[in-house]
Design an enzyme around this catalytic site. Structure first.
Site, PDB file in Angstrom:
ATOM      1  N   SER A 654       9.019  -0.725 -12.554  1.00 35.47           N
ATOM      2  CA  SER A 654       8.809  -0.085 -11.253  1.00 35.47           C
ATOM      3  C   SER A 654       8.737  -1.076 -10.100  1.00 35.47           C
ATOM      4  O   SER A 654       8.734  -0.674  -8.942  1.00 35.47           O
ATOM      5  CB  SER A 654       7.525   0.751 -11.281  1.00 35.47           C
ATOM      6  OG  SER A 654       6.396  -0.071 -11.477  1.00 35.47           O
ATOM      7  N   LYS A 697      -0.227   4.966  -6.717  1.00 32.83           N
ATOM      8  CA  LYS A 697       0.247   3.783  -5.998  1.00 32.83           C
ATOM      9  C   LYS A 697       0.084   3.939  -4.488  1.00 32.83           C
ATOM     10  O   LYS A 697      -0.373   3.007  -3.801  1.00 32.83           O
ATOM     11  CB  LYS A 697       1.707   3.518  -6.366  1.00 32.83           C
ATOM     12  CG  LYS A 697       1.880   3.089  -7.831  1.00 32.83           C
ATOM     13  CD  LYS A 697       3.321   2.885  -8.202  1.00 32.83           C
ATOM     14  CE  LYS A 697       3.434   2.389  -9.642  1.00 32.83           C
ATOM     15  NZ  LYS A 697       4.835   2.176 -10.053  1.00 32.83           N
TER      16      LYS A 697
END
Length: 804
Positions: A654, A697
């Site tokens: 990611s 996040k």
């Protein structure tokens, strides 16, 4: 393009449930869910097939995630089905008179096991009283006395005749405890030694012949007496049996008539009668009689006539459903207990105890596969039982060689059982791949989903489940404000705005906690503020580690910049999984470039602190660089990437987009905005690919920026594909609405570069190269310059070698 073109609107950041649109005030107005199974059509179809087919091999493996409510749902579903089925028969163990070490199993109609036991207990109690009484009765004494008198008289007659015959021949018959003796005599007295010596030879020979004849007659008399004694014993035993039969016969006949439709039982009853008559001498003693010895007199044993009710289904309404939470071998397949007596361990058929397989026989057995696999012998024995279609009770200690003494071998019971294993998909794949017997016995897989689409029908089912749960647990109903927050929480757990979680355990727990806060506040209903309190407190109980990480960032212990711009430095986002809690924090990703031929080097990979997926992501971004910039020249660079202040394993791809942008920034010498963080993986074509944990996040970077003061420039870049998963906290949505925070969605690495740098990425030109002044053009020019420098160095090196 300006950043606004990629910025998401507040409405795109969270799914909102409006209380007034629900159509009710409280959940008390709703009907309860009857099936207790929410949005599991695939699993229900599999269960209908598996439970409907009565073949022995079509057992079921229920696959699903933990805390999804699988066990409770399966139990409720199976119990509802089992209630419509026939109740299985009872099983009892009785004494085997032919082979005592192999107790017999008798099958009786439902509820008849206890009846037979009570009948036999009544018979035993009757025998204990009446048998000693009748053998002490005057009638029995007279009849036995007559036998004794007849025997004594006949024996005396024989002895009298023998005595007369000896007297006639001049001999004396002596009868003592040692036996009978015949010796010569005169006038009733034995001859002395001098008298015997005074006899002539002819007289002694005559005396010897008479003595031999008399001894032959005496031996014949003894044979007659022994034959008479045997006949007397037989007559006495026959008398005892006739007397005992008078007591037992009609009782046994009544029981035989009562159970005439059950041949196994009637056969057993006849064997009981024969054994009573056979062992009448042991049974006619009265217990507790005093003896001159210090040891207690053993009482008459009636244990062999007892009935061990092994499986009693009299209380079952339909087929039994058993959930075994601790599937050890004895718990599943029963045990044979032992009791200590005079320093010895003894057992009998009354000490045989059933296991859950016996109790569930004729119905359904539910086991968690992880619990089952903890006990290896249990799993192997279960497969063997399914294969042989009979339930054996074996001593595990004997199988392992721990016990060498002789034990019981109870008769196996026929198996008619549906086994349901509950576990996760990973265990199913392991068992299916590595256990050759698994797929033979568990042919039906019922997959339980962990989430459902956000549709009106699914919402109705979920709220009906909530209503049934609050009623069952005696909790306060939910107000519509609490319901709307609860539905949002279900979407938060699913990490998707268009889906809701099916983690029933998590959902029910939050309702219980909200009910606690509602009661403490004196509310009759669970209000929205109570639900919000429960959710926030649940997070607060688990976010200590996240709070410490945020403190380190604010204290400057972890280097994170949220202002300014830096070349080759990007704020990536890392997720931390702590079991019951997950969060994310920004991580500084830096890149350096230099002349060389190493290509892209990940320091984490070189130091063996990264996983395979991260390594793959680095290789993909290197492939992107070659594909875009190495069509007309070789790449002559060494680019090094690292997660600064990372001291644990780095895994996942990611951050591959952030790593790529850090390298491009170095090559183009364009600074990257530090008030923006980003996440996303990259393809070989530069596409932004979706990642996991997008909500965590964004929230992680938001908390850092909020602590330092939001100035309207902060934000996060995410892949466009992740927009549908956004379920951000209302606080973040409000900050976006006020322009204090931003969320951008990009589809390509070029778009992310423009957002981070404010410089156009630059499209490829038909004649080659990129638009002038763009980032890609600068990167291409830098790589070309690096190539020329390498060529120059190589020529200089070749010139030096030529001079030498």
């Amino acid at each position: 393009m300006p950043r606004d073109d990629w910025e998401l609107k507040p409405e795109e950041l969270r799914a909102v449930y409006t209380p007034d649109e629900l159509g009710f005030e409280t959940t008390a107005e709703l009907a309860s869910l009857s099936e207790q199974v929410i949005a599991q059509n695939r699993a229900l179809h599999a269960l209908e097939l598996g439970l409907g087919m009565k073949d022995h091999d079509f057992n079921i493996y229920v696959s699903g995630q933990p805390r999804s409510g699988r066990t409770a749902m399966i139990r409720n579903y199976v119990e509802k089905l089992a209630a419509t089925e026939k109740t299985p028969p009872d099983f009892v163990y009785v004494y085997n008179f032919k082979e005592p070490e192999k107790p017999r199993a008798l099958q009786l109609p439902t509820g008849q096991g206890k009846v037979l036991r009570d009948d036999m207990d009544e018979l035993i109690n009757t025998l204990k009283i009446q048998i000693p009484e009748i053998f002490e009765s005057e009638d029995y004494s007279n009849r036995r006395e007559a036998l004794v008198h007849q025997f004594t008289q006949e024996r005396n007659n024989i002895l009298k005749e023998l005595d007369q015959r000896a007297t006639e021949e001049g001999f004396i018959l002596n009868i003592s405890q040692a036996g009978m003796m015949i010796f010569p005599g005169r006038d009733g007295k034995p001859l002395t030694e001098e008298e015997l010596k005074a006899l002539t030879d002819a007289e002694r020979e005559e005396l010897r012949q008479k003595s031999n004849a008399l001894h032959n007659e005496m031996n014949e008399a003894l044979r007659k007496i022994r034959r008479m004694e045997k006949e007397f014993q037989q007559a006495e035993k026959k008398l005892d049996q006739d007397v005992a039969l008078f007591v037992v016969g009609h009782l046994i006949e009544e029981l035989v008539e009562k159970y005439q439709g059950q041949p196994e039982v009637t056969t057993y009853l006849k064997e009981v009668q024969d054994d009573i008559l056979k062992n009448i001498d042991d049974l006619k003693r009265r217990p507790g009689q005093p003896t001159p010895f210090p040891f207690p007199t053993p009482e008459p044993s009636f244990v062999q006539y007892q009935v061990n009710v092994f499986v009693d289904n009299s209380a079952c309404k339909g087929a039994p459903v058993v959930v075994e939470g601790n599937p050890t071998y004895p718990n599943l397949f029963g045990s044979i207990e032992r009791k200590a007596q005079f320093g010895t361990l003894l057992t009998d058929f009354t000490l045989i105890h059933p296991g859950s397989v016996h109790r569930a026989n004729g119905g359904y057995l539910i086991i968690n596969v992880m619990d089952l696999l903890k006990w290896f012998y249990s799993y192997e024995a279960l497969k063997r039982t399914l294969k042989e279609r009979e339930i054996k009770i074996e001593d595990l200690g004997e199988q392992l060689g721990l016990i060498t003494t002789k034990t019981l071998r109870p008769e196996p019971i026929p198996l008619r059982l549906k086994v349901i294993l509950i576990g996760n998909p990973w265990l199913y794949q392991l068992l299916y791949s590595y256990d050759e017997d698994f797929h033979k016995f568990f042919k039906i897989k019922a997959d339980f989903d962990w989430e459902m689409k956000r549709t009106p029908d699914h919402q109705t089912q979920l709220l009906a489940f909530v209503q049934g749960f609050t009623e069952k647990e005696h909790l306060a109903p939910l107000h519509k404000t609490a319901v709307s927050r609860f539905l949002e929480y279900a979407s938060e757990l699913a990490d998707h705005k268009n889906k809701m979680s099916l983690q029933v355990g998590e959902l029910t727990d939050i309702i219980r906690e909200a009910n606690f806060y509602a009661r403490r506040r004196g509310h009759d209903l669970i209000m929205g503020e109570d639900m919000e309190k429960a959710i926030s407190e649940k997070i607060f109980r688990s976010d200590l580690f996240e709070e410490k990480m945020q403190d380190y960032i604010q204290e400057g212990m972890l280097f994170i910049e949220t202002s300014g711009a830096v070349v080759g430095q990007v704020n990536g986002l890392s997720v931390y999984m702590l079991g019951d809690y997950a969060f994310a924090r920004p991580s500084r990703i830096t890149a350096t470039v230099s002349l060389g031929r190493e290509g892209v080097v990940a320091i984490e990979r070189e130091s063996k602190m990264s996983g395979n997926i991260h390594t793959k992501g680095v290789m993909i971004l290197a492939s992107f660089l070659r594909s875009r910039f190495a069509q007309d020249k070789p790449l002559t660079l060494s680019a090094h990437l690292t997660f600064e202040q990372s001291y644990s394993m780095v895994e996942g791809d990611s951050a591959s987009a952030a790593e790529l942008i850090a390298i491009l920034s170095c090559l183009a010498e364009v600074p990257i905005a530090q008030h923006i963080a980003m996440t996303g993986s990259v393809s070989q074509r530069g596409e932004f690919q979706p990642i996991g944990g997008v909500n965590w996040k964004i929230e992680g970077f938001y908390k850092v920026c909020k602590a330092r003061g939001l100035d309207g420039s902060h934000g996060v870049i995410i892949p466009r594909a992740n927009v549908q998963q956004l379920m951000l906290k209302p606080e973040i949505v409000e900050a976006v609405r006020q322009g204090k925070f931003h969320v951008w969605a990009a589809q390509h690495v070029d778009e992310a570069m423009e957002i981070l740098t404010g410089v156009p990425a630059g499209r490829p030109l038909p004649e080659g190269g990129f638009e002038e002044g763009s980032i890609n053009a600068r990167v291409d020019q830098k790589l070309r310059e690096m190539m020329e420098l390498v060529k120059k160095f190589m020529k200089e090196e070749e010139g030096k070698k030529g001079e030498e």
